[in-house]
Design a protein around this motif. Structure first.
Motif, PDB file in Angstrom:
ATOM      1  N   LEU A   1      48.894  43.194  40.735  1.00 51.94           N
ATOM      2  CA  LEU A   1      47.918  42.703  41.711  1.00 51.94           C
ATOM      3  C   LEU A   1      47.495  43.818  42.663  1.00 51.94           C
ATOM      4  O   LEU A   1      46.327  43.908  43.061  1.00 51.94           O
ATOM      5  CB  LEU A   1      48.506  41.531  42.490  1.00 51.94           C
ATOM      6  CG  LEU A   1      48.766  40.251  41.671  1.00 51.94           C
ATOM      7  CD1 LEU A   1      49.456  39.202  42.538  1.00 51.94           C
ATOM      8  CD2 LEU A   1      47.459  39.704  41.107  1.00 51.94           C
ATOM      9  N   LEU A   2      48.443  44.694  43.009  1.00 50.19           N
ATOM     10  CA  LEU A   2      48.105  45.829  43.865  1.00 50.19           C
ATOM     11  C   LEU A   2      47.137  46.772  43.160  1.00 50.19           C
ATOM     12  O   LEU A   2      46.183  47.273  43.771  1.00 50.19           O
ATOM     13  CB  LEU A   2      49.380  46.567  44.263  1.00 50.19           C
ATOM     14  CG  LEU A   2      49.193  47.827  45.122  1.00 50.19           C
ATOM     15  CD1 LEU A   2      48.527  47.481  46.451  1.00 50.19           C
ATOM     16  CD2 LEU A   2      50.534  48.512  45.353  1.00 50.19           C
ATOM     17  N   TYR A   3      47.347  46.996  41.862  1.00 51.47           N
ATOM     18  CA  TYR A   3      46.418  47.829  41.094  1.00 51.47           C
ATOM     19  C   TYR A   3      45.016  47.223  41.108  1.00 51.47           C
ATOM     20  O   TYR A   3      44.011  47.931  41.282  1.00 51.47           O
ATOM     21  CB  TYR A   3      46.898  47.974  39.650  1.00 51.47           C
ATOM     22  CG  TYR A   3      48.171  48.770  39.485  1.00 51.47           C
ATOM     23  CD1 TYR A   3      48.577  49.674  40.455  1.00 51.47           C
ATOM     24  CD2 TYR A   3      48.960  48.604  38.346  1.00 51.47           C
ATOM     25  CE1 TYR A   3      49.747  50.398  40.302  1.00 51.47           C
ATOM     26  CE2 TYR A   3      50.121  49.326  38.179  1.00 51.47           C
ATOM     27  CZ  TYR A   3      50.520  50.222  39.159  1.00 51.47           C
ATOM     28  OH  TYR A   3      51.673  50.938  39.006  1.00 51.47           O
ATOM     29  N   SER A   4      44.937  45.910  40.920  1.00 53.67           N
ATOM     30  CA  SER A   4      43.635  45.238  40.912  1.00 53.67           C
ATOM     31  C   SER A   4      42.951  45.357  42.264  1.00 53.67           C
ATOM     32  O   SER A   4      41.734  45.605  42.355  1.00 53.67           O
ATOM     33  CB  SER A   4      43.810  43.767  40.537  1.00 53.67           C
ATOM     34  OG  SER A   4      44.403  43.637  39.259  1.00 53.67           O
ATOM     35  N   ALA A   5      43.715  45.202  43.331  1.00 50.82           N
ATOM     36  CA  ALA A   5      43.132  45.302  44.670  1.00 50.82           C
ATOM     37  C   ALA A   5      42.635  46.719  44.944  1.00 50.82           C
ATOM     38  O   ALA A   5      41.533  46.920  45.480  1.00 50.82           O
ATOM     39  CB  ALA A   5      44.165  44.882  45.715  1.00 50.82           C
ATOM     40  N   LEU A   6      43.428  47.715  44.581  1.00 52.93           N
ATOM     41  CA  LEU A   6      43.009  49.104  44.794  1.00 52.93           C
ATOM     42  C   LEU A   6      41.765  49.436  43.972  1.00 52.93           C
ATOM     43  O   LEU A   6      40.852  50.125  44.457  1.00 52.93           O
ATOM     44  CB  LEU A   6      44.151  50.054  44.434  1.00 52.93           C
ATOM     45  CG  LEU A   6      45.377  50.009  45.361  1.00 52.93           C
ATOM     46  CD1 LEU A   6      46.475  50.926  44.836  1.00 52.93           C
ATOM     47  CD2 LEU A   6      44.985  50.410  46.779  1.00 52.93           C
ATOM     48  N   THR A   7      41.715  48.940  42.742  1.00 56.64           N
ATOM     49  CA  THR A   7      40.535  49.184  41.906  1.00 56.64           C
ATOM     50  C   THR A   7      39.301  48.539  42.509  1.00 56.64           C
ATOM     51  O   THR A   7      38.209  49.128  42.532  1.00 56.64           O
ATOM     52  CB  THR A   7      40.777  48.643  40.487  1.00 56.64           C
ATOM     53  OG1 THR A   7      41.955  49.239  39.944  1.00 56.64           O
ATOM     54  CG2 THR A   7      39.593  48.938  39.587  1.00 56.64           C
ATOM     55  N   THR A   8      39.449  47.323  43.032  1.00 54.24           N
ATOM     56  CA  THR A   8      38.314  46.636  43.657  1.00 54.24           C
ATOM     57  C   THR A   8      37.828  47.389  44.887  1.00 54.24           C
ATOM     58  O   THR A   8      36.619  47.546  45.113  1.00 54.24           O
ATOM     59  CB  THR A   8      38.718  45.206  44.035  1.00 54.24           C
ATOM     60  OG1 THR A   8      39.198  44.520  42.865  1.00 54.24           O
ATOM     61  CG2 THR A   8      37.538  44.446  44.612  1.00 54.24           C
ATOM     62  N   ILE A   9      38.755  47.879  45.697  1.00 55.78           N
ATOM     63  CA  ILE A   9      38.377  48.628  46.901  1.00 55.78           C
ATOM     64  C   ILE A   9      37.631  49.910  46.532  1.00 55.78           C
ATOM     65  O   ILE A   9      36.612  50.266  47.143  1.00 55.78           O
ATOM     66  CB  ILE A   9      39.629  48.940  47.741  1.00 55.78           C
ATOM     67  CG1 ILE A   9      40.222  47.637  48.300  1.00 55.78           C
ATOM     68  CG2 ILE A   9      39.305  49.904  48.868  1.00 55.78           C
ATOM     69  CD1 ILE A   9      41.551  47.829  48.997  1.00 55.78           C
ATOM     70  N   VAL A  10      38.124  50.622  45.519  1.00 57.35           N
ATOM     71  CA  VAL A  10      37.467  51.865  45.098  1.00 57.35           C
ATOM     72  C   VAL A  10      36.064  51.588  44.579  1.00 57.35           C
ATOM     73  O   VAL A  10      35.102  52.304  44.898  1.00 57.35           O
ATOM     74  CB  VAL A  10      38.327  52.582  44.041  1.00 57.35           C
ATOM     75  CG1 VAL A  10      37.566  53.757  43.438  1.00 57.35           C
ATOM     76  CG2 VAL A  10      39.629  53.061  44.654  1.00 57.35           C
ATOM     77  N   LEU A  11      35.894  50.535  43.789  1.00 61.40           N
ATOM     78  CA  LEU A  11      34.572  50.204  43.258  1.00 61.40           C
ATOM     79  C   LEU A  11      33.611  49.807  44.373  1.00 61.40           C
ATOM     80  O   LEU A  11      32.429  50.198  44.362  1.00 61.40           O
ATOM     81  CB  LEU A  11      34.697  49.076  42.229  1.00 61.40           C
ATOM     82  CG  LEU A  11      35.394  49.436  40.909  1.00 61.40           C
ATOM     83  CD1 LEU A  11      35.531  48.200  40.025  1.00 61.40           C
ATOM     84  CD2 LEU A  11      34.620  50.525  40.173  1.00 61.40           C
ATOM     85  N   LEU A  12      34.093  49.026  45.336  1.00 65.88           N
ATOM     86  CA  LEU A  12      33.231  48.653  46.454  1.00 65.88           C
ATOM     87  C   LEU A  12      32.826  49.872  47.272  1.00 65.88           C
ATOM     88  O   LEU A  12      31.682  49.985  47.735  1.00 65.88           O
ATOM     89  CB  LEU A  12      33.954  47.634  47.341  1.00 65.88           C
ATOM     90  CG  LEU A  12      34.136  46.232  46.731  1.00 65.88           C
ATOM     91  CD1 LEU A  12      34.973  45.363  47.660  1.00 65.88           C
ATOM     92  CD2 LEU A  12      32.782  45.577  46.463  1.00 65.88           C
ATOM     93  N   TYR A  13      33.754  50.811  47.432  1.00 61.26           N
ATOM     94  CA  TYR A  13      33.439  52.024  48.189  1.00 61.26           C
ATOM     95  C   TYR A  13      32.386  52.860  47.462  1.00 61.26           C
ATOM     96  O   TYR A  13      31.478  53.427  48.083  1.00 61.26           O
ATOM     97  CB  TYR A  13      34.714  52.836  48.400  1.00 61.26           C
ATOM     98  CG  TYR A  13      34.483  54.147  49.114  1.00 61.26           C
ATOM     99  CD1 TYR A  13      34.311  54.181  50.502  1.00 61.26           C
ATOM    100  CD2 TYR A  13      34.429  55.345  48.396  1.00 61.26           C
ATOM    101  CE1 TYR A  13      34.087  55.384  51.155  1.00 61.26           C
ATOM    102  CE2 TYR A  13      34.206  56.542  49.045  1.00 61.26           C
ATOM    103  CZ  TYR A  13      34.031  56.569  50.424  1.00 61.26           C
ATOM    104  OH  TYR A  13      33.799  57.755  51.064  1.00 61.26           O
ATOM    105  N   ILE A  14      32.490  52.916  46.126  1.00 61.04           N
ATOM    106  CA  ILE A  14      31.520  53.712  45.357  1.00 61.04           C
ATOM    107  C   ILE A  14      30.149  53.045  45.359  1.00 61.04           C
ATOM    108  O   ILE A  14      29.110  53.708  45.512  1.00 61.04           O
ATOM    109  CB  ILE A  14      32.031  53.910  43.917  1.00 61.04           C
ATOM    110  CG1 ILE A  14      33.306  54.768  43.923  1.00 61.04           C
ATOM    111  CG2 ILE A  14      30.967  54.563  43.048  1.00 61.04           C
ATOM    112  CD1 ILE A  14      33.955  54.907  42.568  1.00 61.04           C
ATOM    113  N   LEU A  15      30.126  51.722  45.204  1.00 60.39           N
ATOM    114  CA  LEU A  15      28.850  51.022  45.098  1.00 60.39           C
ATOM    115  C   LEU A  15      28.160  50.865  46.449  1.00 60.39           C
ATOM    116  O   LEU A  15      26.923  50.865  46.525  1.00 60.39           O
ATOM    117  CB  LEU A  15      29.064  49.645  44.462  1.00 60.39           C
ATOM    118  CG  LEU A  15      29.557  49.658  43.001  1.00 60.39           C
ATOM    119  CD1 LEU A  15      29.826  48.237  42.525  1.00 60.39           C
ATOM    120  CD2 LEU A  15      28.525  50.339  42.096  1.00 60.39           C
TER     121      LEU A  15
END
Length: 225
Positions: free
Chosen positions: A210-224
């Motif tokens: 779940l932590l991996y999923s949250a970190l991935t979501t944060i990185v994608l939101l930051y890029i987009l």
């Protein structure tokens, strides 16, 4: 081109010697037979084309000139200058060589002396065996020794000591420099890194996933965004 031609000659000499010369190392399961006509005819056609081009290169000069003209923008057969290759002298030399070969073959057939047929790799021995003949490595030894600095041949030398030495073993193997020395080690290194990365990331704990999923979501939101 000269080096490629010399290597091609050495390659075919090796193939012919290993295939057709010497004694068989073990009994054949069945007597070999000639290939059918459907397999011989295509090779004969290719051989004939190679012979015509080699003996009479003037027959393909126009085709080459057209291709060179289309590539370089020149016009007509002048795009293939005579200084690029003396095609006329090539034909003369080829015809002289064929004529000389035919004369020598005719003189040999008229010779009265019957040819002797000793063992191929006899070398003076009365009863040679297959263990005395050249192998593929023996044919290639001159070239592998000449280019040993780039081929990296693995050599295993057997030791012979004393007047009555025991049985020894020696072997050499020339691996493919690109495949065995570069690609395979690189793939093994990548596989090792991937295995270690997977072992580090995957622990079987749901909270970490779940932590991996949250970190991935944060990185994608930051890029987009």
């Amino acid at each position: 081109l000269a080096i490629i031609g010399a290597l091609a000659v050495a390659c075919f000499v090796k193939v012919f010697g290993v295939t057709f010369l010497g004694e068989p190392r073990k009994p054949l399961p069945s007597l070999p037979t000639e290939a059918p006509l459907t397999m011989i005819l295509p090779m004969a056609v290719i051989l004939g084309c190679c012979g015509v081009i080699g003996i009479m290169p003037l027959t393909v000069v126009d085709l080459l000139g057209g291709g060179i003209a289309a590539w370089g923008g020149a016009a007509g057969p002048a795009a293939f200058p005579a200084t690029l290759a003396p095609v006329g002298w090539i034909s003369v030399g080829a015809l002289l060589f064929l004529g000389l070969t035919a004369i020598l073959a005719l003189l040999q057939r008229r010779a009265v002396i019957a040819p002797k047929r000793p063992a191929t790799w006899g070398c003076g021995y009365p009863q040679p065996t297959s263990r005395m003949q050249y192998t593929a490595a023996s044919f290639a030894e001159m070239l592998t020794g000449l280019f040993h600095w780039g081929l990296w041949t693995d050599i295993e030398k057997g030791e012979v000591r004393g007047f009555f030495p025991e049985r020894s073993h020696g072997a050499d193997h020339t691996p493919d420099v690109i495949l065995d020395r570069m690609i395979y080690p690189g793939c093994h290194a990548l596989a090792w890194v991937a295995f270690k990365t997977r072992s580090f990331l995957q622990h079987g704990v749901l909270g970490i996933y779940l932590l991996y999923s949250a970190l991935t979501t944060i990185v994608l939101l930051y890029i987009l965004l």
